[in-house]
Design a protein around this motif. Structure first.
Motif, PDB file in Angstrom:
ATOM      1  N   ILE A 119     -57.806  -8.775 -25.029  1.00 59.50           N
ATOM      2  CA  ILE A 119     -57.776  -7.720 -26.131  1.00 59.50           C
ATOM      3  C   ILE A 119     -58.333  -8.324 -27.299  1.00 59.50           C
ATOM      4  O   ILE A 119     -57.861  -9.209 -27.889  1.00 59.50           O
ATOM      5  CB  ILE A 119     -56.463  -7.099 -26.104  1.00 59.50           C
ATOM      6  N   VAL A 120     -59.542  -8.147 -27.452  1.00 58.41           N
ATOM      7  CA  VAL A 120     -60.227  -8.891 -28.525  1.00 58.41           C
ATOM      8  C   VAL A 120     -59.913  -8.295 -29.985  1.00 58.41           C
ATOM      9  O   VAL A 120     -59.687  -9.058 -30.827  1.00 58.41           O
ATOM     10  CB  VAL A 120     -61.910  -8.858 -28.462  1.00 58.41           C
ATOM     11  N   HIS A 121     -59.513  -7.131 -30.172  1.00 58.99           N
ATOM     12  CA  HIS A 121     -59.025  -6.405 -31.308  1.00 58.99           C
ATOM     13  C   HIS A 121     -58.282  -5.099 -30.718  1.00 58.99           C
ATOM     14  O   HIS A 121     -58.617  -4.593 -29.769  1.00 58.99           O
ATOM     15  CB  HIS A 121     -60.374  -6.108 -31.835  1.00 58.99           C
ATOM     16  N   ALA A 122     -57.488  -4.891 -31.867  1.00 59.04           N
ATOM     17  CA  ALA A 122     -56.760  -3.363 -31.769  1.00 59.04           C
ATOM     18  C   ALA A 122     -56.597  -2.806 -32.945  1.00 59.04           C
ATOM     19  O   ALA A 122     -56.296  -3.833 -34.213  1.00 59.04           O
ATOM     20  CB  ALA A 122     -55.438  -3.706 -30.966  1.00 59.04           C
ATOM     21  N   TYR A 123     -56.819  -1.471 -33.124  1.00 58.96           N
ATOM     22  CA  TYR A 123     -56.826  -0.949 -34.415  1.00 58.96           C
ATOM     23  C   TYR A 123     -55.992   0.401 -34.619  1.00 58.96           C
ATOM     24  O   TYR A 123     -56.103   1.230 -33.614  1.00 58.96           O
ATOM     25  CB  TYR A 123     -58.213  -0.748 -34.905  1.00 58.96           C
ATOM     26  N   PHE A 152     -52.189  -8.741 -32.568  1.00 60.65           N
ATOM     27  CA  PHE A 152     -50.770  -8.050 -32.743  1.00 60.65           C
ATOM     28  C   PHE A 152     -50.435  -7.830 -34.229  1.00 60.65           C
ATOM     29  O   PHE A 152     -50.231  -6.693 -34.512  1.00 60.65           O
ATOM     30  CB  PHE A 152     -49.743  -8.478 -31.921  1.00 60.65           C
ATOM     31  N   ASP A 153     -50.532  -8.573 -34.942  1.00 63.03           N
ATOM     32  CA  ASP A 153     -50.437  -8.647 -36.512  1.00 63.03           C
ATOM     33  C   ASP A 153     -50.996  -7.691 -37.158  1.00 63.03           C
ATOM     34  O   ASP A 153     -50.575  -6.835 -37.736  1.00 63.03           O
ATOM     35  CB  ASP A 153     -50.145  -9.985 -37.123  1.00 63.03           C
ATOM     36  N   LEU A 197     -63.995 -14.972 -26.040  1.00 57.08           N
ATOM     37  CA  LEU A 197     -64.229 -15.300 -24.648  1.00 57.08           C
ATOM     38  C   LEU A 197     -64.747 -17.110 -24.404  1.00 57.08           C
ATOM     39  O   LEU A 197     -63.720 -17.693 -23.858  1.00 57.08           O
ATOM     40  CB  LEU A 197     -64.753 -14.687 -23.572  1.00 57.08           C
ATOM     41  N   VAL A 198     -65.553 -17.182 -25.333  1.00 56.58           N
ATOM     42  CA  VAL A 198     -66.072 -18.804 -25.459  1.00 56.58           C
ATOM     43  C   VAL A 198     -64.853 -19.587 -25.873  1.00 56.58           C
ATOM     44  O   VAL A 198     -64.551 -20.652 -25.275  1.00 56.58           O
ATOM     45  CB  VAL A 198     -67.371 -18.994 -26.145  1.00 56.58           C
ATOM     46  N   MET A 199     -64.189 -19.327 -27.024  1.00 53.47           N
ATOM     47  CA  MET A 199     -63.256 -19.992 -27.576  1.00 53.47           C
ATOM     48  C   MET A 199     -62.153 -20.169 -26.427  1.00 53.47           C
ATOM     49  O   MET A 199     -61.228 -21.259 -26.678  1.00 53.47           O
ATOM     50  CB  MET A 199     -62.845 -19.425 -28.861  1.00 53.47           C
ATOM     51  N   GLY A 200     -61.821 -19.027 -25.714  1.00 53.84           N
ATOM     52  CA  GLY A 200     -60.697 -19.206 -24.902  1.00 53.84           C
ATOM     53  C   GLY A 200     -60.989 -20.115 -23.428  1.00 53.84           C
ATOM     54  O   GLY A 200     -60.126 -19.718 -22.438  1.00 53.84           O
ATOM     55  N   GLU A 258     -52.411 -17.819 -27.114  1.00 51.47           N
ATOM     56  CA  GLU A 258     -51.319 -17.389 -28.009  1.00 51.47           C
ATOM     57  C   GLU A 258     -51.580 -16.952 -29.383  1.00 51.47           C
ATOM     58  O   GLU A 258     -51.284 -16.007 -29.755  1.00 51.47           O
ATOM     59  CB  GLU A 258     -50.350 -18.474 -27.746  1.00 51.47           C
ATOM     60  N   ASN A 259     -52.089 -17.549 -29.950  1.00 49.82           N
ATOM     61  CA  ASN A 259     -52.709 -17.548 -31.413  1.00 49.82           C
ATOM     62  C   ASN A 259     -53.591 -16.382 -31.489  1.00 49.82           C
ATOM     63  O   ASN A 259     -53.573 -15.517 -32.440  1.00 49.82           O
ATOM     64  CB  ASN A 259     -53.262 -18.788 -32.097  1.00 49.82           C
ATOM     65  N   HIS A 260     -54.731 -16.040 -30.749  1.00 49.80           N
ATOM     66  CA  HIS A 260     -55.375 -15.012 -30.769  1.00 49.80           C
ATOM     67  C   HIS A 260     -54.527 -13.840 -30.604  1.00 49.80           C
ATOM     68  O   HIS A 260     -54.746 -12.730 -31.320  1.00 49.80           O
ATOM     69  CB  HIS A 260     -56.318 -15.073 -29.443  1.00 49.80           C
TER      70      HIS A 260
END
Length: 437
Positions: free
Chosen positions: A113-117, A426-427, A403-406, A419-421
């Motif tokens: 989940i790259v982003h949630a709004y 979520f925040d 995706l590349v960073m993970g 975990e940080n992502h």
């Protein structure tokens, strides 16, 4: 930069089979932002499911919902991880089996989940996924079926949402990701796969994923919603706007509804669900007007930006679709003011970019100033007309970079990254839900 193995020059995947491992993005729009705990739990569950896919490559709990449609001729099965557990990847000395993968666990099954709004006034939430097409389909199906089960929603009842809608899961857009990540120690992929070919394969994979998602909704036991395909997922490549106009009441709902319009017309309790594949990655960008701008004036900006006006009226931006919607602003004292937004879809952001929208807004503002009296011109500027301009959702580069960073070379680093992502996503989602408090 570490290369993603599913697009590696050393992969076994030939040009004719790239769709099996192509990257796609998937935006899921849900007509709800009013239930904090349900939506938060929905996001956490989706993030947990993505983590499970990354680590195990198989569906968690909903294996029967994963259609076999994603199985292609060179794969053993579409079920339980789509047959990737025992497939070899690589050639020559680089061969490694999924059963022996350790450090490659997080890279073989990329999805997130790259982003949630959440937008409380519009009563609308969006979840933006990216990853390998089969993994994205798995995660999307899980999230959508969970939302049907967990969110109390009757599409046939009165709904005062300001945003137009046709159902609970209003829209699912599966989009190709054409960017090709290349590692520092690998030659350019263009010698094997051109960028245009990569886009074509990604489109094919996106179509497979979209159809799998649609079939899962249709075949679910409760048959929650009526699925309407559009774009490349539709046999006639019917545009989304045409499907909405001819087969739904989208343009007569929410903030577009007139006094004599009925509620959303549907036979399903959870409404309709438009699912499709645009030819390119689509970006979203909103322009919120100030209280000084009337709806008729706001509509002139909408017309000024619409790409379809280029040939007939001599203005507009290529690929830009725009709507004028009401929006409720709340100041620090809690006072509410009704203003208007111009909501834009950038269907070809490489040519019709956010930068071009911003420049066109400047031109529009200058025209509005010129129409004012000489005395007024001295007092007004852009802020007199525009409150804010902002992106909604993601960009293609953002999806690729996440995706590349993970997909680093260290398992422990990958775990910490995700975990940080997930915590950050979520925040930010929670902050959106807090707007109403």
């Amino acid at each position: 930069m570490f290369s993603l193995p599913f697009l590696s020059p050393h992969s076994h995947v030939a040009a004719s089979a790239v769709s099996e491992s192509a990257l796609v993005a998937c935006n899921i729009y849900i007509s709800s932002a009013s239930s904090d705990s349900v939506l938060q739990n929905l996001l956490m569950s989706a993030q947990d499911h993505c983590q499970y896919i990354r680590e195990h490559g198989s569906s968690k709990g909903n294996s029967d919902e994963i259609p076999e449609k994603l199985a292609h001729s060179d794969l053993d099965s579409a079920r339980h991880g789509y047959g990737w557990q025992s497939k070899k990847i690589g050639t020559g000395t680089d061969n490694r089996t999924m059963s022996n993968r350790c450090r490659y666990t997080k890279t073989i099954n990329p999805v997130a989940i790259v982003h949630a709004y959440a937008d409380v006034f519009y009563d609308r939430s969006s979840f933006h996924l990216a990853g390998r097409s089969d993994c994205v389909a798995d995660a999307a199906i899980n999230l959508i079926l969970n939302s049907f089960d967990k969110i109390d929603f009757d599409c046939t009842a009165q709904n005062d949402s300001a945003h137009p809608f046709v159902g609970l899961v209003d829209h699912v857009s599966v989009m190709p990701l054409s960017s090709i990540p290349v590692s520092d120690n690998a030659s350019s992929l263009t010698s094997i796969i051109s960028e245009q070919d990569a886009l074509m394969f990604s489109r094919r994979a996106a179509v497979d994923a979209a159809k799998a998602i649609g079939d899962a909704i249709t075949n679910s036991q409760q048959h929650h919603a009526n699925v309407l395909f559009y774009g490349l997922a539709c046999p006639n490549n019917t545009p989304l706007a045409k499907v909405r106009r001819e087969k739904t009441s989208f343009f007569k709902s929410g903030g577009l509804r007139c006094s004599n319009d009925n509620n959303v017309e549907t036979k399903n309790l959870k409404g309709d669900c438009t699912i499709g594949v645009p030819p390119n990655f689509v970006e979203n960008f909103n322009i919120r007007m100030s209280p000084n701008v009337s709806i008729s004036q706001a509509k002139t900006l909408t017309q000024f930006l619409r790409g379809r006006n280029i040939s007939t009226k001599g203005f507009g931006i290529e690929g830009v679709e725009a709507l004028t919607l009401p929006y409720e602003m709340i100041n620090a004292a809690g006072d509410k003011t009704l203003v208007y937004e111009v909501a834009c879809n950038l269907t070809n952001p490489k040519n019709g970019s956010v930068h071009k929208i911003e420049k066109s807004v400047d031109v529009w503002v200058a025209e509005q100033v010129a129409k004012s009296s000489t005395k007024e011109r001295e007092k007004i500027d852009t802020n007199y007309f525009i409150d804010k301009m902002y992106r909604v959702g993601t960009t293609e580069a953002q999806c690729i970079n996440s995706l590349v960073m993970g997909c680093g070379e260290s398992d422990s680093e990958n775990v910490r990254y995700w975990e940080n992502h997930d915590s950050d996503v979520f925040d930010k989602f929670q902050q959106g839900l807090m707007q109403k408090h």
